[in-house]
Design a protein around this motif. Structure first.
Motif, PDB file in Angstrom:
ATOM      1  N   GLY A 183       0.785  -1.224   0.000  1.00  0.00           N
ATOM      2  CA  GLY A 183       0.000   0.000   0.000  1.00  0.00           C
ATOM      3  C   GLY A 183       0.814   1.269   0.000  1.00  0.00           C
ATOM      4  N   GLU A 184       2.138   1.174   0.120  1.00  0.00           N
ATOM      5  CA  GLU A 184       2.982   2.370   0.133  1.00  0.00           C
ATOM      6  C   GLU A 184       3.221   2.861  -1.296  1.00  0.00           C
ATOM      7  OE1 GLU A 184       3.898   4.010   2.668  1.00  0.00           O
ATOM      8  OE2 GLU A 184       3.509   2.618   4.318  1.00  0.00           O
ATOM      9  N   THR A 185       2.957   4.162  -1.539  1.00  0.00           N
ATOM     10  CA  THR A 185       3.184   4.723  -2.865  1.00  0.00           C
ATOM     11  C   THR A 185       4.626   5.200  -3.032  1.00  0.00           C
ATOM     12  OG1 THR A 185       2.355   6.855  -2.072  1.00  0.00           O
ATOM     13  CG2 THR A 185       0.789   5.398  -3.191  1.00  0.00           C
ATOM     14  N   LYS A 186       5.161   5.907  -2.027  1.00  0.00           N
ATOM     15  CA  LYS A 186       6.566   6.329  -2.056  1.00  0.00           C
ATOM     16  C   LYS A 186       7.065   6.436  -0.629  1.00  0.00           C
ATOM     17  CE  LYS A 186       9.783   9.258  -4.537  1.00  0.00           C
ATOM     18  NZ  LYS A 186       9.944  10.329  -5.554  1.00  0.00           N
ATOM     19  N   ALA A 187       8.057   5.627  -0.297  1.00  0.00           N
ATOM     20  CA  ALA A 187       8.546   5.569   1.080  1.00  0.00           C
ATOM     21  C   ALA A 187       9.981   5.045   1.088  1.00  0.00           C
ATOM     22  CB  ALA A 187       7.650   4.660   1.914  1.00  0.00           C
ATOM     23  N   VAL A 188      10.538   5.019   2.281  1.00  0.00           N
ATOM     24  CA  VAL A 188      11.904   4.509   2.486  1.00  0.00           C
ATOM     25  C   VAL A 188      11.821   3.225   3.304  1.00  0.00           C
ATOM     26  CG1 VAL A 188      14.161   4.973   3.510  1.00  0.00           C
ATOM     27  CG2 VAL A 188      12.878   6.831   2.431  1.00  0.00           C
ATOM     28  N   LEU A 189      12.430   2.180   2.788  1.00  0.00           N
ATOM     29  CA  LEU A 189      12.506   0.904   3.492  1.00  0.00           C
ATOM     30  C   LEU A 189      13.901   0.752   4.086  1.00  0.00           C
ATOM     31  CD1 LEU A 189      11.569  -2.075   4.120  1.00  0.00           C
ATOM     32  CD2 LEU A 189      12.564  -2.667   1.886  1.00  0.00           C
ATOM     33  N   LYS A 190      13.971   0.441   5.374  1.00  0.00           N
ATOM     34  CA  LYS A 190      15.258   0.194   6.027  1.00  0.00           C
ATOM     35  C   LYS A 190      15.239  -1.187   6.668  1.00  0.00           C
ATOM     36  CE  LYS A 190      18.658   2.119   9.249  1.00  0.00           C
ATOM     37  NZ  LYS A 190      19.014   3.261  10.124  1.00  0.00           N
ATOM     38  N   ILE A 191      16.195  -2.019   6.260  1.00  0.00           N
ATOM     39  CA  ILE A 191      16.347  -3.362   6.825  1.00  0.00           C
ATOM     40  C   ILE A 191      17.654  -3.391   7.606  1.00  0.00           C
ATOM     41  CG2 ILE A 191      16.558  -5.821   6.324  1.00  0.00           C
ATOM     42  CD1 ILE A 191      15.202  -5.232   3.621  1.00  0.00           C
ATOM     43  N   LEU A 192      17.563  -3.710   8.878  1.00  0.00           N
ATOM     44  CA  LEU A 192      18.725  -3.708   9.762  1.00  0.00           C
ATOM     45  C   LEU A 192      18.868  -5.082  10.404  1.00  0.00           C
ATOM     46  CD1 LEU A 192      19.595  -0.864  12.250  1.00  0.00           C
ATOM     47  CD2 LEU A 192      19.648  -3.232  12.999  1.00  0.00           C
ATOM     48  N   ILE A 193      20.057  -5.654  10.332  1.00  0.00           N
ATOM     49  CA  ILE A 193      20.306  -6.995  10.866  1.00  0.00           C
ATOM     50  C   ILE A 193      21.502  -6.950  11.807  1.00  0.00           C
ATOM     51  CG2 ILE A 193      20.912  -9.385  10.267  1.00  0.00           C
ATOM     52  CD1 ILE A 193      19.574  -8.884   7.540  1.00  0.00           C
ATOM     53  N   THR A 194      21.348  -7.505  13.008  1.00  0.00           N
ATOM     54  CA  THR A 194      22.450  -7.585  13.964  1.00  0.00           C
ATOM     55  C   THR A 194      22.786  -9.055  14.228  1.00  0.00           C
ATOM     56  OG1 THR A 194      21.294  -7.793  16.082  1.00  0.00           O
ATOM     57  CG2 THR A 194      21.377  -5.589  15.086  1.00  0.00           C
ATOM     58  N   ARG A 195      23.898  -9.282  14.918  1.00  0.00           N
ATOM     59  CA  ARG A 195      24.292 -10.651  15.247  1.00  0.00           C
ATOM     60  C   ARG A 195      23.492 -11.201  16.428  1.00  0.00           C
ATOM     61  NH1 ARG A 195      29.357 -12.711  13.324  1.00  0.00           N
ATOM     62  NH2 ARG A 195      30.087 -10.551  13.199  1.00  0.00           N
ATOM     63  N   GLY A 196      22.646 -10.381  17.011  1.00  0.00           N
ATOM     64  CA  GLY A 196      21.834 -10.837  18.135  1.00  0.00           C
ATOM     65  C   GLY A 196      22.581 -10.731  19.452  1.00  0.00           C
ATOM     66  N   CYS A 197      22.246 -11.562  20.414  1.00  0.00           N
ATOM     67  CA  CYS A 197      22.850 -11.524  21.754  1.00  0.00           C
ATOM     68  C   CYS A 197      23.879 -12.640  21.919  1.00  0.00           C
ATOM     69  CB  CYS A 197      21.764 -11.663  22.820  1.00  0.00           C
ATOM     70  SG  CYS A 197      20.465 -10.411  22.728  1.00  0.00           S
ATOM     71  N   GLY A 198      24.639 -12.540  23.013  1.00  0.00           N
ATOM     72  CA  GLY A 198      25.560 -13.622  23.351  1.00  0.00           C
ATOM     73  C   GLY A 198      27.015 -13.279  23.096  1.00  0.00           C
ATOM     74  N   GLY A 199      27.857 -14.263  23.348  1.00  0.00           N
ATOM     75  CA  GLY A 199      29.294 -14.049  23.242  1.00  0.00           C
ATOM     76  C   GLY A 199      29.859 -13.483  24.525  1.00  0.00           C
ATOM     77  N   ARG A 200      31.174 -13.367  24.562  1.00  0.00           N
ATOM     78  CA  ARG A 200      31.850 -12.817  25.738  1.00  0.00           C
ATOM     79  C   ARG A 200      32.583 -11.549  25.319  1.00  0.00           C
ATOM     80  NH1 ARG A 200      33.612 -14.595  30.718  1.00  0.00           N
ATOM     81  NH2 ARG A 200      35.547 -13.633  31.489  1.00  0.00           N
ATOM     82  N   GLY A 201      32.036 -10.394  25.732  1.00  0.00           N
ATOM     83  CA  GLY A 201      32.621  -9.137  25.295  1.00  0.00           C
ATOM     84  C   GLY A 201      32.557  -9.020  23.780  1.00  0.00           C
ATOM     85  N   TYR A 202      33.696  -8.649  23.185  1.00  0.00           N
ATOM     86  CA  TYR A 202      33.743  -8.516  21.734  1.00  0.00           C
ATOM     87  C   TYR A 202      33.613  -9.860  21.021  1.00  0.00           C
ATOM     88  CZ  TYR A 202      35.499  -3.753  22.502  1.00  0.00           C
ATOM     89  OH  TYR A 202      35.642  -2.451  22.875  1.00  0.00           O
ATOM     90  N   GLN A 203      33.990 -10.938  21.695  1.00  0.00           N
ATOM     91  CA  GLN A 203      33.946 -12.261  21.066  1.00  0.00           C
ATOM     92  C   GLN A 203      32.512 -12.659  20.750  1.00  0.00           C
ATOM     93  OE1 GLN A 203      36.527 -14.444  20.117  1.00  0.00           O
ATOM     94  NE2 GLN A 203      34.774 -15.417  19.124  1.00  0.00           N
ATOM     95  N   ALA A 204      32.242 -12.928  19.483  1.00  0.00           N
ATOM     96  CA  ALA A 204      30.887 -13.286  19.063  1.00  0.00           C
ATOM     97  C   ALA A 204      30.551 -14.715  19.468  1.00  0.00           C
ATOM     98  CB  ALA A 204      30.768 -13.138  17.547  1.00  0.00           C
TER      99      ALA A 204
END
Length: 259
Positions: free
Chosen positions: A68-89
């Motif tokens: 239904g959108e005639t003119k708009a901006v779509l933004k898709i953002l993806i993260t690695r989620g939670c977990g890991g130890r500090g910087y370590q994924a």
């Protein structure tokens, strides 16, 4: 406008900028250059070591949101989620995502018709080949660039890296016309390669070059481009002015090559 967002306050995207995104133009329920946006997401996923994306599910959700959108901006953002130890994924991350549908900026149509005035940004980009070209969530350089631009008399800024090479504007790629040839800056060490530029390169003969400020000063025309603004003429860079009618003619020629 609606958005779908699934995030925890311990998400790695919030803590470390551990993620990536893409921003697309929506016209009449259709996502412009969608295959290239998907390609960008996959490139980020692979280079950052994310699990393989469920592209079919993502596309289904996205098209539900833009219905239904005639003119708009779509933004898709993806993260690695939670977990890991500090910087370590974590070894087996579960990515989180956000799908947003936002209003199309009103000033972009004016930019396309009348061009923009630019100056040189006082903020320079660092060198990091591992992340060059990727649209990651690490965008503090761009935040500082935008803050700096607000104190200057301009519509946008031209940004160089710490070596003085021209890279991009605050949020777009650069196209330079000189002696009937089309150039764009080398982004091997910093900057983001946009989807619109990728599309243009597939249809127009564009030379990737190391561009400095002197090169810009000798240009016949300069444009900025991304998937939302498409191709916008620069009518002034610092003290250098360009005729808008000539630039619009050049723009038609460039886009005519890609039709």
């Amino acid at each position: 406008m609606e958005n779908q967002q699934i995030f925890s306050n311990s998400d790695r995207g919030l803590a470390y900028g551990d993620g990536f995104f893409t921003t697309a133009l929506v016209c009449n329920g259709r996502i412009e250059l969608w295959p290239l946006h998907v390609k960008r997401l996959v490139q980020c996923q692979q280079r950052l070591g994310f699990p393989e994306l469920n592209l079919e599910a993502l596309e289904r959700l996205v098209y539900e949101r833009i219905k239904g959108e005639t003119k708009a901006v779509l933004k898709i953002l993806i993260t690695r989620g939670c977990g890991g130890r500090g910087y370590q994924a974590p070894q087996s991350p579960t990515p989180s995502f956000s799908i947003q549908v936002l209003p199309f900026p009103e000033n972009y149509s004016k930019w396309q018709q009348h061009g923009i005035e630019t100056v040189l940004s006082r903020v320079q980009l660092g060198i990091q080949p591992l992340l060059a070209g990727l649209k990651t969530l690490n965008r503090l350089e761009q935040v500082l660039i935008k803050q700096d631009a607000q104190t200057l008399e301009c519509d946008d800024v031209i940004v160089t890296d710490i070596n003085g090479s021209v890279i991009e504007s605050s949020a777009a790629n650069i196209i330079v016309i000189k002696n009937n040839r089309v150039y764009t800056p080398n982004l091997a060490n910093s900057g983001i390669k946009g989807v619109f530029l990728t599309s243009l390169e597939s249809q127009v003969d564009i030379t990737v070059a190391d561009i400095d400020l002197e090169f810009l000063q000798l240009a016949d025309g300069i444009f900025i481009c991304n998937s939302l603004i498409e191709l916008v003429p620069i009518i002034r860079f610092e003290q250098q002015c360009f005729d808008i009618e000539y630039l619009l003619t050049l723009k038609k020629q460039i886009l005519g090559m890609s039709s």
